[in-house]
Scaffold this active site. Structure first.
Site, PDB file in Angstrom:
ATOM      1  N   GLY A  93       0.806  -1.217   0.000  1.00  0.00           N
ATOM      2  CA  GLY A  93       0.000   0.000   0.000  1.00  0.00           C
ATOM      3  C   GLY A  93       0.833   1.258   0.000  1.00  0.00           C
ATOM      4  CG  LEU A  94       2.059   2.908  -3.302  1.00  0.00           C
ATOM      5  CD1 LEU A  94       1.336   3.939  -4.157  1.00  0.00           C
ATOM      6  CD2 LEU A  94       3.456   2.650  -3.853  1.00  0.00           C
ATOM      7  CG  ASN A 143       3.231   2.494  -9.161  1.00  0.00           C
ATOM      8  OD1 ASN A 143       2.414   1.962  -9.917  1.00  0.00           O
ATOM      9  ND2 ASN A 143       3.401   2.133  -7.918  1.00  0.00           N
ATOM     10  CB  CYS A 195      -1.730   3.806  -7.719  1.00  0.00           C
ATOM     11  SG  CYS A 195      -0.603   4.886  -8.578  1.00  0.00           S
ATOM     12  N   GLY A 202       7.240 -12.645  -8.709  1.00  0.00           N
ATOM     13  CA  GLY A 202       8.066 -13.841  -8.617  1.00  0.00           C
ATOM     14  C   GLY A 202       7.985 -14.706  -9.864  1.00  0.00           C
TER      15      GLY A 202
HETATM   16  C1  FMN Z   1       7.000  -6.161  -1.698  1.00  0.00           C
HETATM   17  C2  FMN Z   1       6.880  -5.465  -3.024  1.00  0.00           C
HETATM   18  C3  FMN Z   1       6.694  -4.091  -3.082  1.00  0.00           C
HETATM   19  C4  FMN Z   1       6.572  -3.436  -4.311  1.00  0.00           C
HETATM   20  N1  FMN Z   1       6.415  -2.067  -4.353  1.00  0.00           N
HETATM   21  C5  FMN Z   1       6.356  -1.439  -5.553  1.00  0.00           C
HETATM   22  C6  FMN Z   1       6.282  -0.014  -5.623  1.00  0.00           C
HETATM   23  O1  FMN Z   1       6.260   0.679  -4.591  1.00  0.00           O
HETATM   24  N2  FMN Z   1       6.209   0.593  -6.859  1.00  0.00           N
HETATM   25  C7  FMN Z   1       6.242  -0.155  -8.012  1.00  0.00           C
HETATM   26  O2  FMN Z   1       6.183   0.421  -9.112  1.00  0.00           O
HETATM   27  N3  FMN Z   1       6.341  -1.523  -7.983  1.00  0.00           N
HETATM   28  C8  FMN Z   1       6.402  -2.158  -6.785  1.00  0.00           C
HETATM   29  N4  FMN Z   1       6.512  -3.534  -6.747  1.00  0.00           N
HETATM   30  C9  FMN Z   1       6.572  -4.286  -8.016  1.00  0.00           C
HETATM   31  C10 FMN Z   1       8.004  -4.629  -8.362  1.00  0.00           C
HETATM   32  O3  FMN Z   1       8.730  -3.437  -8.558  1.00  0.00           O
HETATM   33  C11 FMN Z   1       8.059  -5.496  -9.626  1.00  0.00           C
HETATM   34  O4  FMN Z   1       7.550  -4.725 -10.711  1.00  0.00           O
HETATM   35  C12 FMN Z   1       7.232  -6.756  -9.491  1.00  0.00           C
HETATM   36  O5  FMN Z   1       7.418  -7.293  -8.195  1.00  0.00           O
HETATM   37  C13 FMN Z   1       7.593  -7.832 -10.523  1.00  0.00           C
HETATM   38  O6  FMN Z   1       8.952  -8.146 -10.482  1.00  0.00           O
HETATM   39  P1  FMN Z   1       9.545  -9.365  -9.601  1.00  0.00           P
HETATM   40  O7  FMN Z   1       8.765 -10.589  -9.954  1.00  0.00           O
HETATM   41  O8  FMN Z   1      10.991  -9.444  -9.972  1.00  0.00           O
HETATM   42  O9  FMN Z   1       9.343  -8.989  -8.160  1.00  0.00           O
HETATM   43  C14 FMN Z   1       6.633  -4.193  -5.517  1.00  0.00           C
HETATM   44  C15 FMN Z   1       6.819  -5.576  -5.440  1.00  0.00           C
HETATM   45  C16 FMN Z   1       6.936  -6.229  -4.232  1.00  0.00           C
HETATM   46  C17 FMN Z   1       7.132  -7.712  -4.202  1.00  0.00           C
END
Ligand code: FMN
Ligand code: FAD
Ligand code: FAD
Ligand code: FMN
Ligand code: FES
Ligand code: FES
Lengths: 317, 264, 317, 264
Positions: A85-86, A140, A143, A230
């Site tokens: 939730g940012l 981003n 949202c 993931g």
């Molecule tokens: C715990 C968590 C927090 C995240 N927070 C943000 C965020 O604040 N802003 C955003 O653009 N993406 C956010 N993401 C998305 C990641 O930046 C990424 O785009 C997404 O997890 C897919 O990549 P991955 O599979 O390598 O994690 C978040 C992901 C996770 C797991």
């Protein structure tokens, strides 16, 4: 395992891994995904943030936010759900209290901003522009837009166009909209971003998902829905990047499920200029280093000396 | 400074139906450990189960450069962990988090553990004895077989008071019943506790009632373990809008800083 | 594991697992997903197809189809990609050569039809209606509409409405559109299906994905893109069913990644009336039996005697 | 009738750098096996690696009610399989597929195996000898250490002709070189082959040239293993538009029914 074999053998001089992401020069193509690497200091004991091509910091809003009620994370099959939730200190708090460390370490920083309105996006971009110390702005747009009754910016081409255009008007920094995968036609969204002047595209953000605790019979997350990330989502991410790279001439910061160098190479082969790693860092805090080395070994083992030689290779007939 | 190491497993033995004790050699890590901190363990294949599992330090052998864990098999990860054998390597990250704050002088200390929550208290008890504190350890479990820390605590030389729900050993019933019956609150200078959420809430209430200061070791699901993902959030008493991160600001917190609403 | 514990303990008389899926009575809520159980006879040595609540047969087209060029399948993290390409003997071939076995075994059969045009859907429905032996028609609307230049029927509410309405006009059998998850707003699609008279909804179909062989540097599937199925997609499936159940009053045949009874219970708790199992059958050919028994044990262990008592439980405040 | 069984592993031994031989007890299954059929094996956790792995029958011990596999570790699944130990159980489905068609009378039979492709040919050789056929087995590998079937084939009493790429044993070079040098095509009534795609294509060409009839055991990635998913499709020579299913119509096919275009 032929793959592994290729990654082990090591010969020749180390190849050039530097890339240019929409005007941002990265020493290597590996970028920490927003929200998974905090503000760069959290993992300092395991990896020097300057080893990464860039660090996309936690999503930042105009005002500080406390984030969602726990539980916020849940493990799923080869993936995880999150509903953070940012939670963040707000744009000013970030620039004042967190950016200095990253700058002191010489890290290439991508801000990641999220607004409730187009005006908020523009305002944050203006403050970043005025402050300096940031290499590029990741938008981003996954949202909800409070004015438009919560419909996600990232799912409507018109809104994407407006947000990107509004931000571009406030800054000379490269602007990189981060696309939501929860759409029918990712290419249409990407095209709107391009038309509005995006310098590069970041994809993919998380897939919206949920899970249920069959004992309490309630959703496992306090927020009910969360973002799926993931290895589970890698095939979807590769497909969307392939589709966008095929149609749109913009550099792509590609990721989604990368947990090793082979995964990163797949993203480069469907057209990614740089590769983001997120959830994979939780599994292996040294992932950035391992991926950089693995890519380097692959290029050497195949007698290649730069990434252009394999970028988008999977799209060639 | 915490590190990422492939610990060499020297022991991984079953102590009761679902409780195991594992010792692995990881010199750099062992050298850094403090009671109350935890290690973040990766088991299984690269992608499943995906996330690391947080486990408290049950004890540390600085001589051998080894870390000792006490864990309960409750799901996939701990089941896989229980399958590791001597000579295998285990992928561990740590030590992580903020451990217990130990008294600088000799004090009368009460440790209250529930189930496998006894783990961090054993390491703590040893350090307290080395500081010549008087240590009483109350351990509540379902049944006698789960009182697996008795011997270690005996060696450390603490006053050990077991409680079992089925009465097969020690006092029958909850640890709080035992506290009310067997422990003079006046004797207690400091209290440390770890166990099931509801037990900790009850012990916290006991401490509040008797105005005993103390600390508690909390559990939340974790991803990064280092404060980067903001996943292990928990409501802080002080301020409703604010969420503490158990992995970094904890897992150990002062009793006054913890809200127990979640657990009700 | 508390979960397991609950599933082991076995007391009381076995609960009633029969459900009504939009007018179709199922002896239990477990349905074989289309394309994963062939025509019911392939797995006969392992399980009697009549043990299942229903069997959705392989997607059928008006004319026979040879399917896509291999490779057609590829394993991914907790999932798999497939690009079978609707290989099938055509509607007449199915009714004549494959349906008789299912009928002889007393199996509740769901036809699964896919057309290039609305007319093809209608024509197939008419032939099924005339032939008999089918309990309901699942509409695979995840395939491209040749007339509309390949845009998938399932991604456009108007087309969904037209296809469902056209099929309803040809048959008195329950009609169950199978929704594609590759959309921005699944509720909008579901609403269009409801407006056109759908008797139930089936969800979800596969997520579109791909993978790359880093040695050949080519997509692993002959068809480049394929459908992602298996545990990896379960969180997305649960979320979409939750969203639809919250807004739309139609029974749901829910699935996506079910590999055990706990998974099936999650689907029921987000509102599914029946649960489909597909990829999970490849892993465990006895999955249908195991899920039925597991659900039964769960109900008994929790002192419940029917599924209504837990259906949609996760949506209650 | 095929079945789903938890086979009791009695042996799982490493024969060379990446070749392993495993024997497990599964009486119902063993009783049903025919040379050329395969078993579909599930390893790892419930969800990873997700799919079963198809492995040929290396041999069957009807007396013990056991099935014997010869496998090469090439990835996740086979790596996990190699970690199983005696007394473990292995989740197996089978026997599946259509095996080799054996001659009804005494014949001169040539078996040509490449690498781990020798597996199905050993079981086949034994059955052929029991039918009093004269059996020549050509086995091509990289190096001597990979000629792991020599002893079994010796016991069975076949004429064994090894070939290694590095010349460390038998003829140096490809099996096809050996065939041309050492085997009189006139002697051969029937030929059976299994191995790398390119080798099988070359052997098929050899058979065509000398008008020898025979069969080949093919490999395709599989999901269901029983003809339900249509995933293991392969182009049939007979008709371009038609795809055969290797798991059900195969894995054994008549040489004339196979197109080798895929492999070029
Ligand atoms: C715990 C968590 C927090 C995240 N927070 C943000 C965020 O604040 N802003 C955003 O653009 N993406 C956010 N993401 C998305 C990641 O930046 C990424 O785009 C997404 O997890 C897919 O990549 P991955 O599979 O390598 O994690 C978040 C992901 C996770 C797991
Ligand atoms: C700081 C800390 C210290 C801990 N110390 C110990 C210890 O010394 N001994 C011990 O037996 N257990 C301890 N736990 C609990 C332990 O982390 C969980 O039992 C373990 O993660 C369960 O993993 P699993 O795969 O077996 O269970 P699963 O239920 O399959 O796990 C699924 C997911 O939920 C998470 N999870 C499940 N239960 C818990 C829990 N209670 N706390 C946090 N995450 C959980 C897992 O990490 C995983 O991400 C500790 C937890 C924390 C937060
Ligand atoms: C009918 C048949 C019989 C076989 N018999 C044997 C045998 O006796 N001994 C032996 O060592 N190998 C045999 N193979 C090959 C064996 O199935 C693969 O080596 C094995 O599946 C690899 O799994 P992995 O997880 O180790 O490799 P990975 O590369 O991790 O597997 C990834 C996916 O690709 C599939 N796959 C990879 N290689 C092959 C292949 N060559 N053929 C089919 N699927 C593949 C896997 O099943 C899995 O779905 C046979 C294959 C078939 C189709
Ligand atoms: C090999 C394969 C073939 C499939 N064929 C069809 C099909 O013909 N028609 C259809 O509607 N869905 C088809 N599907 C989708 C499944 O019916 C199911 O909706 C999807 O796989 C998600 O469920 P699962 O994760 O349980 O497999 C197919 C899936 C697989 C894996
Ligand atoms: S687990 Fe990531 S912040 Fe605590
Ligand atoms: S593997 Fe499913 S049809 Fe062959």
């Amino acid at each position: 395992m032929k793959k592994e074999a290729m990654l082990q053998s090591d010969q020749g001089s180390s190849p050039n891994l530097s890339v240019n992401l929409g005007g941002i020069n990265l020493i290597n193509p590996v970028v920490a995904a927003s929200g998974t690497f905090g503000y760069g200091s959290e993992y300092r004991d395991f990896i020097n943030p300057a080893e990464l091509g860039a660090v996309a910091v936690k999503g930042t809003t105009l005002e500080p936010r406390a984030g969602n009620a726990p539980p916020r994370i849940y493990e799923t099959a080869s993936g995880m759900l999150n509903s953070i939730g940012l939670e963040n200190p707000g744009i000013d708090g970030f620039l004042k209290n967190y950016l200095p460390y990253l700058n002191s370490q010489g890290v290439t920083v991508l801000a990641n901003i999220a607004g409730n309105t187009i005006e908020e996006y523009a305002e944050m971009a203006a403050r970043i522009q005025a402050h300096g110390g940031i290499a590029g702005i990741e938008l981003n747009i996954s949202c909800p837009n409070v004015k438009k009754g919560g419909l996600q910016f990232g799912t409507d081409p018109d809104m994407v166009y407006q947000v990107v255009a509004a931000v571009k008007a406030q800054t000379s920094l490269p602007v990189i909209p981060k696309l939501s995968p929860n759409v029918t036609d990712i290419v249409m969204i990407a095209r709107a971003a391009q038309a509005a002047g995006a310098d590069a595209l970041s994809m993919i953000n998380t897939l919206m998902g949920m899970a249920v605790d069959i004992n309490s019979r309630k959703p496992v997350l306090g927020n009910i829905f969360g973002g799926l990330s993931g290895p589970a989502i890698k095939p979807v991410a590769l497909r969307m990047i392939y589709q966008v790279h095929q149609e749109i001439d913009l550099p792509i910061l590609g990721g989604g499920g990368v947990i090793n160098a082979e995964d990163a190479l797949e993203f480069i082969m469907v057209g990614a200029t740089a590769v983001s790693i997120g959830t994979g860092i939780f599994v292996n805090p040294n992932l950035a280093r391992d991926v950089v080395q693995g890519i380097s070994r692959y290029l050497q083992a195949n007698g290649l000396d730069n990434l252009e030689q394999i970028r988008g290779a999977a799209l060639q007939k | 400074m915490p590190s990422l190491e492939n610990g060499l497993v020297v022991r991984n033995v079953q102590l009761s139906r679902d409780l195991y004790e594992m010792e692995f050699i990881a010199p750099n890590m062992a050298g850094e450990c403090q009671p109350g901190q935890f290690v973040h363990v990766k088991v299984g294949s690269e992608d499943s189960p995906l996330l690391r599992r947080p486990l408290s330090l049950y004890d540390v052998d600085h001589h051998l450069g080894s870390v000792i864990l006490l864990y309960k098999v409750v799901g996939k990860g701990t089941a896989l962990l229980s399958q590791l054998q001597a000579k295998n390597y285990v992928d561990v990250m740590g030590p992580l988090g903020r451990g217990f704050t130990l008294p600088n002088e000799k004090r009368n200390v009460l440790l209250v553990g529930g189930g496998v929550g006894i783990a961090p208290l054993v390491y703590l008890a040893r350090e307290l004895k080395e500081r010549e504190c008087n240590v009483k350890v109350v351990h509540g479990t379902q049944t006698r077989a789960d009182l697996v820390a008795g011997e270690r605590l005996g060696k450390i030389g603490v006053d050990f008071l077991p409680a079992t729900m089925d009465g097969s050993a020690g006092c029958k019933g909850l640890v709080t019943d035992l506290l009310n019956k067997k422990v003079d609150p006046g004797w207690v200078d400091i209290l440390y506790t770890c166990g099931p959420e509801l037990m900790m809430a009850a012990v916290a209430e006991y401490a509040r009632r008797h105005q005993i200061r103390g600390q508690v070791s909390l559990e939340e699901k974790m991803a990064c373990g280092v404060g980067a993902c903001l996943g292990c959030a928990r409501q802080a008493k002080s301020n409703d809008a604010h969420y503490v991160k158990v992995c970094k600001e904890g897992p150990v917190f002062d009793l006054n800083d913890v809200s127990w609403e979640q657990s009700n």
